[in-house]
Write an enzyme that holds these catalytic residues in place. Sequence first.
Site, mmCIF file in Angstrom:
data_model
loop_
_atom_site.group_PDB
_atom_site.id
_atom_site.type_symbol
_atom_site.label_atom_id
_atom_site.label_comp_id
_atom_site.label_asym_id
_atom_site.label_seq_id
_atom_site.Cartn_x
_atom_site.Cartn_y
_atom_site.Cartn_z
ATOM 1 C CD GLU A 127 -1.615 -7.229 -8.907
ATOM 2 O OE1 GLU A 127 -1.735 -5.838 -9.045
ATOM 3 O OE2 GLU A 127 -0.851 -7.671 -7.988
ATOM 4 C CG MET A 270 -4.155 -2.653 -11.910
ATOM 5 S SD MET A 270 -3.305 -3.894 -10.855
ATOM 6 C CE MET A 270 -1.771 -4.114 -11.534
ATOM 7 C CD GLU A 271 -0.411 -2.545 -8.622
ATOM 8 O OE1 GLU A 271 -1.546 -2.279 -8.207
ATOM 9 O OE2 GLU A 271 0.578 -3.241 -8.340
ATOM 10 C CG ASN A 272 -2.877 -0.930 -15.181
ATOM 11 O OD1 ASN A 272 -2.753 -2.245 -14.746
ATOM 12 N ND2 ASN A 272 -3.990 -0.390 -14.782
ATOM 13 C CD GLU A 305 -3.950 1.084 -6.738
ATOM 14 O OE1 GLU A 305 -2.736 0.567 -6.942
ATOM 15 O OE2 GLU A 305 -4.512 0.475 -5.861
ATOM 16 C CG HIS A 308 1.509 -0.391 -6.077
ATOM 17 N ND1 HIS A 308 2.375 -1.485 -5.175
ATOM 18 C CD2 HIS A 308 0.125 -0.625 -5.931
ATOM 19 C CE1 HIS A 308 1.365 -1.955 -4.453
ATOM 20 N NE2 HIS A 308 0.234 -1.683 -4.855
HETATM 21 N N1 BES Z 1 -2.263 -4.437 -7.207
HETATM 22 C C1 BES Z 1 -3.671 -4.009 -6.455
HETATM 23 C C2 BES Z 1 -5.052 -4.313 -7.256
HETATM 24 C C3 BES Z 1 -5.192 -5.825 -7.343
HETATM 25 C C4 BES Z 1 -5.873 -6.519 -6.274
HETATM 26 C C5 BES Z 1 -5.076 -6.453 -8.591
HETATM 27 C C6 BES Z 1 -6.281 -7.668 -6.498
HETATM 28 C C7 BES Z 1 -5.283 -7.978 -8.610
HETATM 29 C C8 BES Z 1 -5.946 -8.287 -7.692
HETATM 30 C C9 BES Z 1 -3.680 -2.620 -5.965
HETATM 31 O O1 BES Z 1 -2.718 -1.970 -5.893
HETATM 32 C C10 BES Z 1 -4.470 -2.516 -4.609
HETATM 33 O O2 BES Z 1 -3.964 -3.066 -3.662
HETATM 34 N N2 BES Z 1 -5.452 -2.213 -4.530
HETATM 35 C C11 BES Z 1 -6.359 -2.303 -3.545
HETATM 36 C C12 BES Z 1 -6.741 -1.050 -2.702
HETATM 37 C C13 BES Z 1 -5.368 -0.300 -2.023
HETATM 38 C C14 BES Z 1 -5.675 0.857 -1.407
HETATM 39 C C15 BES Z 1 -5.162 -1.323 -0.925
HETATM 40 C C16 BES Z 1 -7.761 -2.774 -4.035
HETATM 41 O O3 BES Z 1 -8.190 -2.872 -4.920
HETATM 42 O O4 BES Z 1 -8.534 -3.376 -3.079
HETATM 43 ZN ZN ZN Z 2 -1.639 -2.366 -3.883
#
Ligand code: BES
Ligand code: ZN
Length: 878
Positions: A127, A270-272, A305, A308
Site C-alpha cells: 500500500e 499494514m493490514e495485508n 489492522e 481492516h
Molecule cells: N493501511 C495502513 C498502513 C499504511 C499507511 C500503508 C500508509 C501505506 C501508507 C494501516 O492500516 C494504518 O493505518 N497504519 C497506521 C497505524 C494505525 C493504528 C493508525 C500507521 O501505520 O501509522
Molecule cells: Zn489503517
Amino acid sequence: MRAEDAPLIRLEDYRPSDWLIDTVDLDIVLDPTRTRVRSQLQLRPNPAGHAGAPLVLDGDELTPDSILLDDVPLDPSAYSLSAQGLTIHAPPARAFSLRIETTLDPGANTKLMGLYRSSGVYCTQCEADGFRRITYFLDRPDVMSVYTVRLEAEKTQAPVLLSNGNLVAAAELPGGERHFAVWHDPHPKPAYLFALVGGKLDHVRQDYMTADGRKVELAVYVEPGKAGRAGWALDSLVRCMRWDERVFGRNYDLDVFNVVAVSDFNMGAMENKGLNIFNDKYVLADPLTASDGDYASIEAIIAHEYFHNWTGNRITCRDWFQLCLKEGLTVFRDQEFSSDERSRPVKRIADVRTLRSTQFSEDAGPLAHPVRPRAYKEINNFYTPTVYEKGAEVIRMLKVLIGEDAFTRGMDLYFERCDGTAATIEEFLDCFVEASGQDLAHFARWYEQAGTPTVVASGKYDAQARSYKLQLAQSTPATPGQSHKQPVVIPVALGLVGKGGDLPLTSISPALKAGGVVVLDQPSLSLTFTDVPEAPTPSLLRGFSAPVRLELDLGDSDLLTLFTADSDSFNRWQALQTVAMRTLVRAGKGDMSTLDATASALGKALSGFLADPALDPAFAAQVLRLPAPADIAREIGIDVDPDVVHGAHRRLSAAIGGALAGQLADLRVSLTDRGPYSPAASPAGRRALRNEALGLIALGEPASGARLGLAQFAEADNLTDRLAALAAMTLIPGAEREDLIARFGELYAREPLVLDKWLMAQALIAEDGTLTRVKGLMNHPAFSLGNPNRVRGLIGGFAANLTQFNRADGEGYGFIADIVIALDRTNPQVASRLLGSFKSWRMLEAGRRAKAEAALRMVQTTPNLSRDVADIATRSLA
Ligand code: BES
Ligand code: ZN
C-alpha cells in the site's frame, strides 16, 4: 519526468479500469539480490470500460525478462516500456493470459516499498502503490483478483515462508537445501493487500474459534529470540477478534491469521489479507522494554489492522480518494475497542489531544485538505491526521446524529451490501440514509470541506421567565484552494449544569434532538430552554461531540464550577484546560499579567480534586497535564514566538508544581504499587498519575524532583517508570541529568526500540545545546538514517521540539532540511513525513518565518527530488 511535474490525479477523472484481472499466480524464488518473480495473470475486458483499449500495466523500477501472451512470446513491437510501466498496444478483445518474469534486488531496496529485506527477513509493503515494484500489474484498488502464491527459498535462509490466505502445500525440494510453500487466498483483493514474508523467525501461536464456528490458527512471528515479547500482541488479537464479533457482528474468514514484526518499516503496520506486517515497535512488549503507552498502542494497532479485514479488505476503496472510507472508519473502530477495554473518558481525552495537536494544526496550515481530497500528486502524502483522525470524528458525529440503533443498522447494511466490492463514501453514506431515514446530503460536506470550524457560544439566563437563551454561531477559516466556506452540520451535545447537577432540557426548538444534542447546521442558531429553575452553567460539546474549536463566554469561575460539577468527564477535563489555555495564550503573546492569579486558582482547584478519595488516577493524570506549548502556539495562531510560549508554559507549570509539591509527593507514595508489573489499565493509570506528578515537581521544586526522579529510576521494575524518571530529569540541567542519560543508554545499549525513546527524550530537551547533542547522537552506534524508527526517534523528536526546531537563528530548520534532502535519496516516504514538520511555519513571527521559508526553498530547489518530498515542499510554500 521531474518530480515537480508529476501529474495531478483528480477524483473527477476517475473511470473504471478497461481490463480486469481475475486470477494472479505468482511464483517467487527468493534470493537476496536476484529474486525471480514469475507472474501469470488471467485478464478480461471490463464490461464497464472501453472496448479495444490498450493494456497499461503499472511498473516501478522494473524490467521484464520475458512476456508471453497466451503462452506466446510477445513481439517487442507489440508493447512499449516507460518509467511508469508496460503498455501492450493492441491486446486481444477477449479474455487472455499474460506471463511476465521480472528479477528484483530486495537487498538494494531502501525505499521499503515493494519487496525488501529487514534484518535479513524478506518482506513486502504494497500500500498504496508498492505492488508495481514487484511485478507489472493494474495496481489500483478497484481491480480485485484471487491470488495463488508459490514461494521458494533456501531452507537455512528462510525456513518460514508466508503469504496471504491459507497454506495449501509445502515441501522440501530434491537435494534438501531448498523448500517451497504455496498459499491461496480465496477472497478477491486489490494488489495493495498482497504480502509475503520469508526468513528466520520465531513465533507464538494460539487456536481461535470464531463465533460462527471457524477454527483459526493465530500466530505472531518475531525475530529469533524475541518470542517472549510477542504474547501481548497475541492476547490483544484474541480480544479484538471477540470484540468485533460482539459489537459489529464480524467474524474472521480464513483458517490462519498471521502477524509478522519487522524492524524496518515505514509506517506503523499494514493490514495485508491474513498476513499483517507490523513495525516491531507495535508488536514487541515486555515490562522492561515497553512502556504502558506501548502496550496500549500495540493493543490499538493490532485491533486497527485486524478490523481492516472487514473495513478495508472485504470492502475496499474504489480509488485512493476514498481512503478515509477504510482508514477513518477503522480508526473509529479501534478507538471504540480501546474505549471498551480501558476507560472511555480517558481514551476520549487522549484521542482529542492527538486530534488537536496533529489534525487541527494540519488544518490550520498550508497542508490543509478535506477528509476526502479532490486531487493529489503523491497519494503517500495523504495518509494524514485529516484522513485518519478527522475521518474517524466524522463517523463518530454520524453516530451521534442518527443515534446508536440506526448507526448499527447502517453498518450492517454496509457490510451486507458492499461486501466484496471496492466502494465509495457515497455508497457508505447511502446505507445510513436508508437505515435512519435522514437526509445526509448536508452532513456529507464534512468530507469535502477542509478547515476546523469555530463555534462561538453565548448564553443568557432570564430569572423572571426561568428561561435560558443559547446562541451558537459557526465559521470555518479559508484553506488552500477553498476560500469560501459553507456551514457544516455540527452536533453539539450539551447540558445545563445547576447546583445539584444537570437541569432538565426543555425547548420547543427543532434543533434540540434526543439525548441533549443541539444540531447547528446553519451559520447561527438561537434556542431557548424553558423551565430552567436556576441560572445554569452550560456544558457544551460534551464528549467532544464535533471536531471544532469552541469559544465560550464563560468566566474562569464558571469553568471551575464545571470542573467540579459537570457530569461529563470530558468537559470536566476541558474546563480546566480552557482556564489554563486562556492564560497561556495571553502569556504566550507576552502578557503575563494573569499568569500568577490563574496559577493559584488552578492550584487550589487541583488540590481539592486530588484530595478526593474517589479520584480516578488515569483521569487525574490527564487533568494534571496542561496544554502543551505546541497547542498554545496553535491557539495563538499568528506571530508566534516559541520561546515566549515555552516560557509561559514553564512558568505556569512551575508555579502549580511548586504550590502542590508536598501534596503531589504524598500522592505519589499512596499510588505506589507493590507486586509485579501489569500493563492493565488501572495500574497503568496509577503510574500515569505518579509520573505526571513527578514532572510537575521537577519543574516546581527541581531539587526534590531530581531526588525523586533518581530514586524512581533506581527502584523501577518497568520501562514506564524508568522513562518517566529520565523525562523528569531532562527538565533539570546538570551533571545528575547527564549521568542518568549515560546510565540509561548503557542499560539499553542492545535494545534499539528503547534507545529510540532515549534518543527522543534528549532531542526534546528545550535548551540551546540540544542541536549539538542531536548531531552528536547521530554518531551513536545504534543510530542509522536507514532505519525509520531511529530517524523518527532522534530526528523526528528534534523536529517536534518547539523551541529548538524553531531556533531563532534558523539552524534547526537547516538541520532538518539537510536531513530531508539526504534521506530523500534512499527513502522518500520517511523524508517527506519529516518535511511535514514545517507544516506550521506560517504562524511564526517574521524572523523565524523567513528562515523556515528559506529552508523549505532550499529543499524545493534541490535537483532530482522524489515526488513525495517535492509535493510537500511545494504545497508548504504555496
Ligand atoms: N493501511 C495502513 C498502513 C499504511 C499507511 C500503508 C500508509 C501505506 C501508507 C494501516 O492500516 C494504518 O493505518 N497504519 C497506521 C497505524 C494505525 C493504528 C493508525 C500507521 O501505520 O501509522
Ligand atoms: Zn489503517
